[in-house]
Design a protein around this motif. Structure first.
Motif, PDB file in Angstrom:
ATOM      1  N   ARG A 355       3.818   7.311   0.256  1.00  0.00           N
ATOM      2  CA  ARG A 355       3.310   6.334   0.014  1.00  0.00           C
ATOM      3  C   ARG A 355       2.108   7.840  -0.423  1.00  0.00           C
ATOM      4  O   ARG A 355       1.109   6.985  -1.279  1.00  0.00           O
ATOM      5  N   SER A 400      -2.110   3.925   9.780  1.00  0.00           N
ATOM      6  CA  SER A 400      -1.251   3.800  10.201  1.00  0.00           C
ATOM      7  C   SER A 400      -0.524   3.637   9.131  1.00  0.00           C
ATOM      8  O   SER A 400      -1.176   3.152   7.563  1.00  0.00           O
ATOM      9  N   GLY A 401       1.332   4.379   9.464  1.00  0.00           N
ATOM     10  CA  GLY A 401       1.721   4.278   7.997  1.00  0.00           C
ATOM     11  C   GLY A 401       2.338   2.570   7.167  1.00  0.00           C
ATOM     12  O   GLY A 401       2.690   2.819   6.530  1.00  0.00           O
ATOM     13  N   GLN A 404      -1.234   2.577   5.073  1.00  0.00           N
ATOM     14  CA  GLN A 404      -1.015   2.792   3.947  1.00  0.00           C
ATOM     15  C   GLN A 404       0.224   2.624   3.305  1.00  0.00           C
ATOM     16  O   GLN A 404       0.005   2.227   1.860  1.00  0.00           O
ATOM     17  N   GLN A 405       1.533   1.853   3.462  1.00  0.00           N
ATOM     18  CA  GLN A 405       1.698   1.215   2.810  1.00  0.00           C
ATOM     19  C   GLN A 405       1.405   0.326   1.530  1.00  0.00           C
ATOM     20  O   GLN A 405       1.972  -0.355   0.706  1.00  0.00           O
ATOM     21  N   LEU A 429       8.829   3.113   8.960  1.00  0.00           N
ATOM     22  CA  LEU A 429       7.893   2.313   9.685  1.00  0.00           C
ATOM     23  C   LEU A 429       8.329   1.909  10.966  1.00  0.00           C
ATOM     24  O   LEU A 429      10.173   2.122  11.070  1.00  0.00           O
TER      25      LEU A 429
END
Length: 498
Positions: A355, A400-401, A404-405, A429
């Motif tokens: 990311r 959060s992941g 961010q994605q 994720l």
């Protein structure tokens, strides 16, 4: 879960956890390796395999739990002190003294374990015991004839052999091999495989390797890691039959959301092509003669186990890595020699693995930096990702992941590209966020976006793809319709399974 400590083990990893800030890379891992055992550690990207090696070798202290060598706790010992106890380790990337001779590289590895290492005035060749051990190791690794050549003159496969000679010459009690076959050509891989199989049977060996057939043939027992946790440990036959392990590699249920495309759409000229594309890292080959085609409005997925060349393919197409051979075309133009900025201006956008958020920028600031005129506007991105609208004033690095994605995909869309490259968008994720990413990709597919997706999550990939390429050791092992692959379970296991 606490496990019982077994006696008589060469290596014991007992309830080990390793944290990096708020990220848990290893969680409650236990592993027993008996003397003379050959043990393989496998798992997808981000499973924690290399972190485990770093904990065992002393590079990282465990956050919790204990590592024992021959019954002795080595928690808190530095890597050199762990090595002095008889642990030798190879690394994923070759690390040699290129201008020194092959023999001198091995002598230096031996000298670290001899009292004579403090004798700085004698030439290396005068240390007879070190020379003897070096030549014995070089002979075992089929390199004695090249002993006087500079290490830089060796091929990538021979450099791997040299690294093996360096660790063997230390006469270790425990050998840790970290991806010894990485980047080898087919011929080199077969040769190095045979050399590893020929290691002394009494030598306790723990192996990390993406070549699953080799792991299954080499190891007495195998441990599978997934998301930092131990999924299973057993014999190769038991691991092959383990449904949870198969689910990690080939998915638990191949559910596909297919679509019909008109003959007119399939007949359109390709927007992106790779023709006999080759690329690597130094002398290590990562792609060999890869050809693919992406047509307008298509979602094409590149599959393969980790280490097979998916990320290298996308970063080479994006110009981050210069190809060593072949040709790339975009919208009918040869763009092989263009830099990433030039490719971006021509209509190529990459959503990178990991990311890569920009520090100290808010979500809104990151997205605004990417805006180019076209159908994708900031308002449309916020409409597609309402969570980002809620978090637009937050620093992107605090998301959060999954969030961010969304930012990474939004950045790419705002460039209004001809083709969007996505590299492992579901890595790290939660299952819930994987579903969110799948739904986003389906939405983009229905809106007519052209996407080349590199993905290890087979269920997600087959849910959204029109066509599939499968890479195996940097070459195309399968090319075909995604629906055909989704319906052919035996083929899936042959291409992707354990």
């Amino acid at each position: 879960m606490t496990t019982q400590i077994r006696t008589g083990m060469a290596l014991q990893v007992h309830n080990v956890t390793r944290r990096f800030g708020g990220v848990t890379a290893l969680k409650d891992i236990s592993l027993d390796v008996a003397p003379s055992e050959r043990h393989a550690v496998i798992g997808p990207n981000g499973a924690g395999k290399s972190t485990l090696f770093r904990v065992v070798s002393g590079e990282y202290p465990p956050s919790a739990g204990t590592v024992r060598l021959d019954g002795r706790s080595v928690n808190g010992l530095s890597p050199d002190r762990v090595a002095a106890l008889g642990v030798a380790r190879s690394f994923q990337t070759s690390s040699l003294f290129p201008q020194d001779s092959v023999r001198e590289n091995v002598i230096l590895a031996v000298m670290a374990h001899l009292p004579a290492r403090r004798d700085l005035w004698r030439p290396l060749r005068a240390h007879r015991e070190a020379v003897r051990r070096a030549d014995a190791a070089l002979e075992r690794m089929d390199l004695l004839a090249q002993a006087d050549l500079p290490a830089a003159a060796l091929s990538h496969g021979e450099q791997r052999q040299l690294e093996l000679a360096m660790v063997l010459a230390q006469e270790p009690r425990l050998l840790l091999l970290d991806e010894p076959l990485a980047g080898l050509s087919a011929h080199e891989r077969e040769h190095v495989q045979n050399l590893i199989k020929g290691l002394p049977r009494e030598l306790t060996t723990v192996l990390i390797e993406h070549d699953l057939p080799f792991c299954l043939a080499f190891a007495d027992r195998i441990t599978v890691l997934s998301n930092g946790e131990r999924l299973a440990t057993g014999t190769p036959d038991a691991i092959r039959a383990n449904e949870a392990v198969q689910a990690v590699y080939v998915g638990s249920a191949l559910k596909r959301q297919g679509r019909e495309r008109s003959e007119v759409a399939w007949a359109q000229p390709p927007v992106l092509t790779a023709q006999s594309l080759s690329a690597g890292y130094g002398s290590a080959a990562a792609l060999e003669n890869v050809s693919l085609v992406v047509r307008p409005g298509e979602v094409v997925t590149v599959l393969g186990r980790n280490g097979m060349g998916k990320t290298t393919l996308l970063t080479t197409l994006m110009g981050w890595r210069r190809p060593t051979g072949g040709k790339v075309t975009l919208n009918g133009q040869d763009v092989t020699a263009l830099r990433p900025s030039g490719l971006s201006a021509r209509g190529l956008a990459l959503v990178p693995q990991g990311r890569r958020m920009l520090a100290e920028l808010t979500v809104d600031e990151e997205l605004r930096l990417a805006v180019r005129p076209g159908k994708w506007t900031l308002a449309r991105v916020y409409e597609t990702f309402p969570r980002l609208l809620e978090r637009r004033s937050s620093l992107s690095t605090t998301l959060s992941g999954g969030e961010q994605q969304m930012v990474a995909i939004g950045r790419a869309l705002l460039q209004n590209p001809s083709v969007m490259l996505l590299d492992e968008p579901t890595e790290g994720l939660s299952p819930l966020m994987v579903t969110v990413v799948r739904d986003v990709l389906l939405t983009l597919r229905e809106s007519g976006e052209t996407i080349l997706l590199a993905e290890q999550n087979l269920d997600l990939a087959l849910a959204v793809a029109d066509r599939v390429y499968v890479l195996d050791h940097g070459t195309v092992a399968f090319e075909g319709d995604a629906a055909h692959l989704a319906e052919n379970r035996a083929l899936v296991h042959e291409l992707m399974g354990v």
